[in-house]
Design a protein around this motif. Structure first.
Motif, PDB file in Angstrom:
ATOM      1  N   UNK A  35       0.833  -1.197   0.000  1.00 44.03           N
ATOM      2  CA  UNK A  35       0.000   0.000   0.000  1.00 44.03           C
ATOM      3  C   UNK A  35       0.867   1.247   0.000  1.00 44.03           C
ATOM      4  N   UNK A  36       0.459   2.295  -0.725  1.00 45.30           N
ATOM      5  CA  UNK A  36       1.167   3.575  -0.637  1.00 45.30           C
ATOM      6  C   UNK A  36       1.125   4.110   0.799  1.00 45.30           C
ATOM      7  N   UNK A  37       2.130   4.904   1.162  1.00 46.36           N
ATOM      8  CA  UNK A  37       2.205   5.419   2.535  1.00 46.36           C
ATOM      9  C   UNK A  37       0.971   6.219   2.934  1.00 46.36           C
ATOM     10  N   UNK A  38       0.413   6.983   2.017  1.00 50.33           N
ATOM     11  CA  UNK A  38      -0.792   7.745   2.335  1.00 50.33           C
ATOM     12  C   UNK A  38      -1.927   6.803   2.723  1.00 50.33           C
ATOM     13  N   UNK A  39      -2.086   5.711   1.988  1.00 54.26           N
ATOM     14  CA  UNK A  39      -3.136   4.740   2.305  1.00 54.26           C
ATOM     15  C   UNK A  39      -2.872   4.045   3.641  1.00 54.26           C
ATOM     16  N   UNK A  40      -1.605   3.744   3.916  1.00 56.04           N
ATOM     17  CA  UNK A  40      -1.245   3.142   5.203  1.00 56.04           C
ATOM     18  C   UNK A  40      -1.598   4.098   6.333  1.00 56.04           C
ATOM     19  N   UNK A  41      -1.257   5.365   6.163  1.00 52.82           N
ATOM     20  CA  UNK A  41      -1.545   6.367   7.198  1.00 52.82           C
ATOM     21  C   UNK A  41      -3.046   6.482   7.448  1.00 52.82           C
ATOM     22  N   UNK A  42      -3.813   6.608   6.379  1.00 55.03           N
ATOM     23  CA  UNK A  42      -5.257   6.774   6.521  1.00 55.03           C
ATOM     24  C   UNK A  42      -5.922   5.496   7.057  1.00 55.03           C
ATOM     25  N   UNK A  43      -5.447   4.343   6.627  1.00 53.75           N
ATOM     26  CA  UNK A  43      -5.996   3.067   7.103  1.00 53.75           C
ATOM     27  C   UNK A  43      -5.671   2.814   8.572  1.00 53.75           C
ATOM     28  N   UNK A  44      -4.648   3.468   9.054  1.00 49.34           N
ATOM     29  CA  UNK A  44      -4.244   3.301  10.449  1.00 49.34           C
ATOM     30  C   UNK A  44      -4.870   4.345  11.371  1.00 49.34           C
ATOM     31  N   UNK A  45      -5.664   5.237  10.807  1.00 50.09           N
ATOM     32  CA  UNK A  45      -6.384   6.204  11.626  1.00 50.09           C
ATOM     33  C   UNK A  45      -5.730   7.556  11.771  1.00 50.09           C
ATOM     34  N   UNK A  46      -4.644   7.805  11.048  1.00 51.99           N
ATOM     35  CA  UNK A  46      -4.003   9.115  11.116  1.00 51.99           C
ATOM     36  C   UNK A  46      -4.728  10.085  10.191  1.00 51.99           C
TER      37      UNK A  46
END
Length: 73
Positions: A35-46
């Motif tokens: 996953x792109x970092x933006x998607x990781x961040x958003x999927x993790x609740x940031x």
């Protein structure tokens, strides 16, 4: 009052604790997916990539990109 008890018991604020849980989830996504970092961040609740990077580095001592590029997990 709860936040004071929480801080005394765990030695961190509620926000710091939640961000550490989010960072752990993000680390799992970084290891297990492409996953792109933006998607990781958003999927993790940031709410932002900036907050994600700051919290992740505080938790792991390296940036999410460095974590993904090393065989840490």
């Amino acid at each position: 009052r709860f936040s004071h008890i929480f801080n005394e018991s765990l030695g961190c604020t509620i926000t710091q604790y939640v961000n550490s849980l989010r960072s752990r989830h993000a680390a799992n996504l970084l290891r297990e997916s492409d996953m792109p970092l933006l998607d990781v961040a958003m999927s993790s609740g940031f709410d932002s990539v900036r907050t994600f990077y700051r919290s992740f580095k505080n938790c792991y001592g390296i940036t999410p990109t460095q974590y993904r590029n090393t065989d840490v997990g």
